[in-house]
Structure formats: C-alpha cells, structure tokens
Motif scaffolding. Sequence first.
Motif, short mmCIF file in Angstrom:
data_model
loop_
_atom_site.label_atom_id
_atom_site.label_comp_id
_atom_site.label_asym_id
_atom_site.label_seq_id
_atom_site.Cartn_x
_atom_site.Cartn_y
_atom_site.Cartn_z
N ARG A 1 0.83 -1.20 0.00
CA ARG A 1 0.00 0.00 0.00
C ARG A 1 0.86 1.26 0.00
O ARG A 1 0.58 2.23 -0.72
CB ARG A 1 -0.93 0.01 1.22
CG ARG A 1 -1.99 -1.07 1.21
CD ARG A 1 -2.93 -0.92 2.38
NE ARG A 1 -3.63 0.34 2.31
CZ ARG A 1 -4.16 0.96 3.37
NH1 ARG A 1 -4.03 0.43 4.57
NH2 ARG A 1 -4.80 2.09 3.23
N ALA A 2 1.94 1.24 0.81
CA ALA A 2 2.84 2.39 0.83
C ALA A 2 3.55 2.54 -0.51
O ALA A 2 3.76 3.66 -0.99
CB ALA A 2 3.87 2.22 1.96
N LEU B 1 1.65 -3.66 12.64
CA LEU B 1 3.10 -3.43 12.60
C LEU B 1 3.50 -2.78 11.27
O LEU B 1 4.30 -1.85 11.24
CB LEU B 1 3.84 -4.75 12.80
CG LEU B 1 5.37 -4.68 12.83
CD1 LEU B 1 5.84 -3.79 13.97
CD2 LEU B 1 5.95 -6.09 12.97
N GLY B 2 2.92 -3.28 10.17
CA GLY B 2 3.22 -2.68 8.87
C GLY B 2 2.76 -1.24 8.78
O GLY B 2 3.45 -0.38 8.22
N HIS B 3 1.58 -0.96 9.35
CA HIS B 3 1.08 0.42 9.34
C HIS B 3 1.98 1.32 10.16
O HIS B 3 2.24 2.47 9.79
CB HIS B 3 -0.34 0.44 9.90
CG HIS B 3 -1.06 1.73 9.66
ND1 HIS B 3 -1.00 2.79 10.53
CD2 HIS B 3 -1.86 2.14 8.62
CE1 HIS B 3 -1.73 3.80 10.07
NE2 HIS B 3 -2.24 3.44 8.92
N THR C 1 4.48 6.74 8.42
CA THR C 1 5.18 7.60 9.37
C THR C 1 4.86 9.08 9.19
O THR C 1 5.27 9.89 10.03
CB THR C 1 6.71 7.41 9.21
OG1 THR C 1 7.09 7.69 7.86
CG2 THR C 1 7.11 5.97 9.54
N HIS C 2 4.15 9.43 8.10
CA HIS C 2 3.84 10.84 7.84
C HIS C 2 2.33 10.99 7.66
O HIS C 2 1.64 10.05 7.25
CB HIS C 2 4.57 11.36 6.60
CG HIS C 2 6.06 11.44 6.79
ND1 HIS C 2 6.86 10.32 6.79
CD2 HIS C 2 6.88 12.51 6.97
CE1 HIS C 2 8.12 10.69 6.98
NE2 HIS C 2 8.16 12.02 7.08
N LEU C 3 1.85 12.19 7.96
CA LEU C 3 0.42 12.48 7.84
C LEU C 3 0.25 13.77 7.06
O LEU C 3 0.85 14.80 7.38
CB LEU C 3 -0.21 12.63 9.23
CG LEU C 3 -1.71 12.94 9.27
CD1 LEU C 3 -2.50 11.75 8.73
CD2 LEU C 3 -2.15 13.25 10.69
N ALA D 1 -4.87 16.96 3.67
CA ALA D 1 -5.73 15.91 3.11
C ALA D 1 -6.70 15.37 4.15
O ALA D 1 -7.86 15.10 3.86
CB ALA D 1 -4.87 14.78 2.55
N VAL D 2 -6.23 15.22 5.40
CA VAL D 2 -7.10 14.73 6.46
C VAL D 2 -8.23 15.72 6.75
O VAL D 2 -9.40 15.35 6.85
CB VAL D 2 -6.29 14.45 7.74
CG1 VAL D 2 -7.22 14.12 8.91
CG2 VAL D 2 -5.31 13.31 7.51
#
Length: 208
Positions: free
Chosen positions: A71-72, A181-183, A188-190, A194-195
């Motif tokens: 996904r990343a 764990l993958g998330h 690591t950034h937001l 967009a939020v």
Amino acid sequence: MSHGDHGGHGGGHGDMPMPPAGPQCSMNMLWNTQIEDTCIVFRSWHVSSTAAFVLSCAAVVGLGVLYEWLRAAQRTLDRRIAATLSAQGKGKASAARRTAGADGEGLVSGRSTPEFESEEAGLLTGSLVPKARFGTPLPVSARISRAVLYGASVFLSFFLMLVFMTYNAYLILATVVGAALGHFIFSTHLDIDAVLGGGVDSKGMACH
C-alpha cells in the motif's frame, strides 16, 4: 493341518487393523485455539507441531507487513508518477501556472479549465456537451506498474482474509499484528491538509 485350518488362517488376515491414515487437516467453522493438524489455506501448509505453528504465525505477521508495504509502495509510485507528469507540464496545477503566466486574469476568472468551459457552452447553447474525463492520461508503463502493485495487494488481501477464516484465534491475532506493525512502519507521515479536507486514504485490508 487341514485345508479348513488354512482357510481360517487366511481369513484372519482380513481382520487385521489397517494402518492409521496420514495427518488430516482439521477444518473449523467456529472460533478455536487449535494448534496441531491446522491447515492454513493450503493442504500442504499443514501444522504438525507447536514449533511449526509459531513459525506459521510469524509468516502470517510477515505477510501483513508486506501488505502494508504494498500500500505504501502504491502511494509512493503515484506521487512519483504525478511529479513526473507535472514536470512535463501536465495536470491542472501546471496548466494553471501556465495560464497565470500568460494571462494574470486566468485564475481570477475561473475560465481556464476545460470542465468549466464545457459546462458554460452547454448552458449557452442548451445542448448536452460531454464533460472532459477527470485526470491526466497515464503512459502505458505507469499503468502497468500501478496495475502490478494493485493486483499484488488485492491477492495478498484476499489471502490474509482466507487465513482469517480459519477462525483460529492465534492466526487472527497474527494477521492483525502484522497489519498494525506494517502500518506503524510505513505510515510515518500524515498529510494534515488531506485529512482536514476529507481526502485521506482510509482503506483497510478488506477494501480495494
């Protein structure tokens, strides 16, 4: 020894117990904590010991982390493609910059986009005008790269769903731990804008 004795001796072989069959997969449709004789998705992935079950849970955790990496990687690829296309002068942002450079009133009037011009022409003439397709056309190489990553993420998502459907508490926990764990590792950034604008990617493992 009479022939009858031979016959009785021969019949005795038919009464001998058959050797036990090989290990069988235990199929559970209810919540369970079974360890041995658990088959994970494939019959060949047969757990016959506690050590093998621990290794299987570790593998499931790894698959969950891999899914989040995919996904990343999709997001990174999209940003890279968008940056490349923008550098080539494509996209609304580049068009707006060119318009602003040529005509200072281009951005103020709001008539620099083909979507607006199509709607305006339809209102003036009273006829239906097809609206321009949203977005920028992608080159074939970019479409192939995006399709490969998307297909891999869909496959892995459904594979982990099948692991979840073993209803085994330990395997379900391993799936969730892997995703979390993958998330944690790859998110690591937001993007605050967009939020706040409602455009954040909130798709989980079961969504595409």
